[in-house]
Design an enzyme around this catalytic site. Structure first.
Site, PDB file in Angstrom:
ATOM      1  CE  LYS A   1      -4.464   0.788   0.175  1.00  0.00           C
ATOM      2  NZ  LYS A   1      -5.505  -0.093  -0.392  1.00  0.00           N
TER       3      LYS A   1
ATOM      4  N   GLY B   1     -22.833   4.724   1.754  1.00  0.00           N
ATOM      5  CA  GLY B   1     -21.832   5.152   0.760  1.00  0.00           C
ATOM      6  C   GLY B   1     -22.379   4.928  -0.630  1.00  0.00           C
TER       7      GLY B   1
ATOM      8  N   GLY C   1     -20.488   5.765  -3.647  1.00  0.00           N
ATOM      9  CA  GLY C   1     -19.407   6.034  -4.595  1.00  0.00           C
ATOM     10  C   GLY C   1     -19.303   4.848  -5.536  1.00  0.00           C
ATOM     11  CG  ASN C   2     -16.130   2.069  -8.086  1.00  0.00           C
ATOM     12  OD1 ASN C   2     -16.136   0.971  -7.536  1.00  0.00           O
ATOM     13  ND2 ASN C   2     -15.917   2.190  -9.378  1.00  0.00           N
TER      14      ASN C   2
ATOM     15  N   GLY D   1     -20.337   1.546  -3.468  1.00  0.00           N
ATOM     16  CA  GLY D   1     -21.725   1.588  -2.992  1.00  0.00           C
ATOM     17  C   GLY D   1     -22.726   1.558  -4.124  1.00  0.00           C
ATOM     18  CE1 TYR D   2     -25.951   3.267  -9.756  1.00  0.00           C
ATOM     19  CE2 TYR D   2     -23.976   2.556 -10.936  1.00  0.00           C
ATOM     20  CZ  TYR D   2     -25.338   2.805 -10.905  1.00  0.00           C
ATOM     21  OH  TYR D   2     -26.105   2.576 -12.022  1.00  0.00           O
TER      22      TYR D   2
HETATM   23  P1  NAD Z   1     -15.585   6.604  -3.418  1.00  0.00           P
HETATM   24  O1  NAD Z   1     -14.753   7.773  -3.058  1.00  0.00           O
HETATM   25  O2  NAD Z   1     -15.960   6.359  -4.844  1.00  0.00           O
HETATM   26  O3  NAD Z   1     -16.973   6.633  -2.582  1.00  0.00           O
HETATM   27  C1  NAD Z   1     -17.061   6.836  -1.217  1.00  0.00           C
HETATM   28  C2  NAD Z   1     -18.519   7.138  -0.880  1.00  0.00           C
HETATM   29  O4  NAD Z   1     -18.652   7.231   0.529  1.00  0.00           O
HETATM   30  C3  NAD Z   1     -19.033   8.464  -1.451  1.00  0.00           C
HETATM   31  O5  NAD Z   1     -20.351   8.265  -1.913  1.00  0.00           O
HETATM   32  C4  NAD Z   1     -19.048   9.386  -0.237  1.00  0.00           C
HETATM   33  O6  NAD Z   1     -20.052  10.407  -0.364  1.00  0.00           O
HETATM   34  C5  NAD Z   1     -19.426   8.387   0.824  1.00  0.00           C
HETATM   35  N1  NAD Z   1     -19.136   8.846   2.162  1.00  0.00           N
HETATM   36  C6  NAD Z   1     -18.089   9.557   2.628  1.00  0.00           C
HETATM   37  N2  NAD Z   1     -18.251   9.809   3.929  1.00  0.00           N
HETATM   38  C7  NAD Z   1     -19.406   9.226   4.297  1.00  0.00           C
HETATM   39  C8  NAD Z   1     -20.114   9.118   5.514  1.00  0.00           C
HETATM   40  N3  NAD Z   1     -19.685   9.699   6.633  1.00  0.00           N
HETATM   41  N4  NAD Z   1     -21.258   8.396   5.521  1.00  0.00           N
HETATM   42  C9  NAD Z   1     -21.732   7.837   4.396  1.00  0.00           C
HETATM   43  N5  NAD Z   1     -21.117   7.914   3.225  1.00  0.00           N
HETATM   44  C10 NAD Z   1     -19.974   8.593   3.179  1.00  0.00           C
HETATM   45  O7  NAD Z   1     -14.804   5.356  -2.807  1.00  0.00           O
HETATM   46  P2  NAD Z   1     -14.986   3.816  -3.199  1.00  0.00           P
HETATM   47  O8  NAD Z   1     -13.965   3.465  -4.224  1.00  0.00           O
HETATM   48  O9  NAD Z   1     -16.416   3.544  -3.453  1.00  0.00           O
HETATM   49  O10 NAD Z   1     -14.514   3.117  -1.847  1.00  0.00           O
HETATM   50  C11 NAD Z   1     -15.384   2.954  -0.738  1.00  0.00           C
HETATM   51  C12 NAD Z   1     -14.762   1.970   0.227  1.00  0.00           C
HETATM   52  O11 NAD Z   1     -14.530   0.734  -0.446  1.00  0.00           O
HETATM   53  C13 NAD Z   1     -13.412   2.380   0.828  1.00  0.00           C
HETATM   54  O12 NAD Z   1     -13.337   1.851   2.141  1.00  0.00           O
HETATM   55  C14 NAD Z   1     -12.404   1.654  -0.057  1.00  0.00           C
HETATM   56  O13 NAD Z   1     -11.162   1.440   0.595  1.00  0.00           O
HETATM   57  C15 NAD Z   1     -13.165   0.353  -0.276  1.00  0.00           C
HETATM   58  N6  NAD Z   1     -12.719  -0.402  -1.463  1.00  0.00           N
HETATM   59  C16 NAD Z   1     -12.791   0.133  -2.715  1.00  0.00           C
HETATM   60  C17 NAD Z   1     -12.405  -0.647  -3.810  1.00  0.00           C
HETATM   61  C18 NAD Z   1     -12.533  -0.124  -5.215  1.00  0.00           C
HETATM   62  O14 NAD Z   1     -12.288  -0.912  -6.148  1.00  0.00           O
HETATM   63  N7  NAD Z   1     -12.930   1.113  -5.430  1.00  0.00           N
HETATM   64  C19 NAD Z   1     -11.904  -1.948  -3.614  1.00  0.00           C
HETATM   65  C20 NAD Z   1     -11.848  -2.471  -2.318  1.00  0.00           C
HETATM   66  C21 NAD Z   1     -12.263  -1.684  -1.245  1.00  0.00           C
END
Ligand code: NAD
Length: 419
Positions: A102, A228, A230-231, A233-234
């Site tokens: 990381k 959430g 984002g990527n 959650g959606y």
């Molecule tokens: P992202 O930045 O696309 O989305 C994050 C979402 O969380 C946004 O909708 C934001 O508005 C929301 N958010 C922020 N603070 C918040 C709160 N207090 N309450 C509710 N929602 C809140 O990030 P992502 O890529 O979707 O990643 C989300 C999680 O998944 C992280 O923990 C990341 O480490 C993990 N993750 C992501 C991936 C990936 O491929 N993107 C892979 C493994 C793990």
């Protein structure tokens, strides 16, 4: 307790089921290398500024280190160390030939111009260039880093290699495998954007095939709340909706919304996304509630997909979901884990639930090295196989060892890392 201590606590639980030598335990607990870099970045006003960053290379027993790069003002060494450790566990759980790593840079990217962000990305890449490579360490995007940032970094990396030696076109192409999560037109894999959510849905469906009957309430569709949007959650919301579940609550950093009547209504995540893009938030789509309330709703499945440390000893007792699918990294504290276990709530751990992302990153690496481009349906099929086998191994271990799924996932991983 910092994130790394929390991670070691999870590891110790798995170790108690295994007979490992002190050497094996030491090897698992300690990162192989911690690289600290202080590098210059040219700012728009013509001055240069020094930024601080890290790369933690935890374990390379099964292959090159693999893990994202985070740009955040509070990047903390212990947290990066924990995330690198979890990556080693995750890669072993989904059985890909990669280790854990990381990276992080202490910066608030929102305070930089586009050009400064590019300068910072390229300069950080130069600073770690001697310690990465397709067979050494393969970074990817994480919080606040994007495919575009990967494009800048891979360009810079190839440039720095060209300064050292002559490269054939074929060699140059293979060097693209040094970074994953790149744009598709720059060697990225089809299906990577949706991969984490899609992988999570495969794991959830595999779990429901084992426990579905126990979850069904009078034959009704299962209800889901997602924190959430984002990527991750959606896409997990969209795949749950497409699988016939009722998504009844969603949230982002501005707050949460729940359907008007939780006993029959549901959201279509695609409509919510469209609305959010047009209006900037989710208001007017249902009843507004707080993010805290969303976690405590009477739903069948709760899916934290935002931040670390959301389910803690403060609220664990009030969680009503029957299943928690951890799509975010580290959303549940160790103390909360104990409470949830006692309440009979099934927690699908992050190292299994969200491993679809790193699995397709591995596919991207493999395609780059072989000079291939797989179709999206091929990628999805391979992902389904990987996620279902990972789930089966973890499920079987939890039955055999009579332990929760997190401990089982760690046991599967530790066996592979020490075998
Ligand atoms: P992202 O930045 O696309 O989305 C994050 C979402 O969380 C946004 O909708 C934001 O508005 C929301 N958010 C922020 N603070 C918040 C709160 N207090 N309450 C509710 N929602 C809140 O990030 P992502 O890529 O979707 O990643 C989300 C999680 O998944 C992280 O923990 C990341 O480490 C993990 N993750 C992501 C991936 C990936 O491929 N993107 C892979 C493994 C793990």
């Amino acid at each position: 307790m910092n994130a790394f201590e929390n991670a070691l606590k999870q590891l110790n639980k798995a170790i108690s089921h295994l007979s490992l030598t002190p050497f094996q335990i030491d090897r698992l607990k300690n990162p192989e290398r911690i690289i600290t870099v202080n590098f210059p970045v040219k700012m728009d006003d013509g001055t240069e500024k020094i930024f601080h960053g890290f790369r933690v290379q935890h374990n390379s027993k099964r292959g090159p280190f693999k893990g994202g790069i985070r740009f955040h003002p509070q990047v903390d060494m212990k947290e990066v160390q924990a995330l690198a450790f979890w990556m080693a566990i995750k890669c072993a759980v989904c059985d890909i030939p990669m280790g854990g790593g990381k990276g992080g840079v202490e910066v608030d990217p929102k305070k930089l111009s586009e050009r400064e962000l590019e300068n910072l990305s390229r300069s950080y890449c130069r600073a770690i260039a001697n310690d990465i490579g397709p067979f050494v360490d393969v970074p990817a995007p994480d919080v606040n880093t994007t495919p575009q940032i990967m494009r800048w970094m891979v360009e810079e990396y190839i440039k720095s290699e060209k300064e050292k030696r002559r490269l054939s076109e074929k060699e140059k192409e293979a060097l693209r495998a040094t970074f994953t999560g790149k744009p598709v037109d720059d060697g990225g894999s089809l299906g990577r954007t949706e991969a984490t959510g899609r992988g999570g849905s495969f794991v959830l469906l595999a779990l429901l095939a084992k426990t579905g009957e126990r979850l069904k309430v009078k034959g009704e569709r299962l209800t889901v709340a997602v924190q959430g949007f984002g990527n991750v959650g959606y896409y997990i919301a969209k795949f749950c909706h497409e699988a016939g579940m009722r998504v009844v609550a969603l949230s982002d950093s501005k707050g949460a919304v729940v359907v008007n009547d939780i006993s029959k209504d549901f959201f279509d995540p695609r409509v919510i996304l469209k609305n959010k893009k047009e209006k900037g938030d989710m208001e007017g789509l249902g009843k507004k509630i707080s993010n805290k309330d969303l976690l405590e709703l009477p739903v069948d499945i709760l899916i934290p997909s935002a931040l670390e440390n959301q389910i803690t000893k403060e609220n664990a007792d009030r969680i009503q979901a029957k299943v928690i699918l951890e799509m975010a990294n580290g959303p549940t504290s160790s103390e909360a884990d104990e409470v949830l276990h006692k309440k009979g709530i099934t927690v699908v751990p992050d190292v299994l639930a969200n491993s679809g992302g790193v699995t397709v990153s591995y596919f991207e690496w493999d395609q780059n090295l072989k000079g291939e481009k797989w179709s999206e349906s091929d990628v999805n099929k391979k992902l389904k196989n990987k996620m279902e086998s990972a789930f089966d191994a973890v499920w079987k271990t939890s039955v055999e060892k009579k332990c929760d799924l997190r401990t089982a996932a760690f046991i599967v991983a530790v066996k592979r890392l020490t075998g």
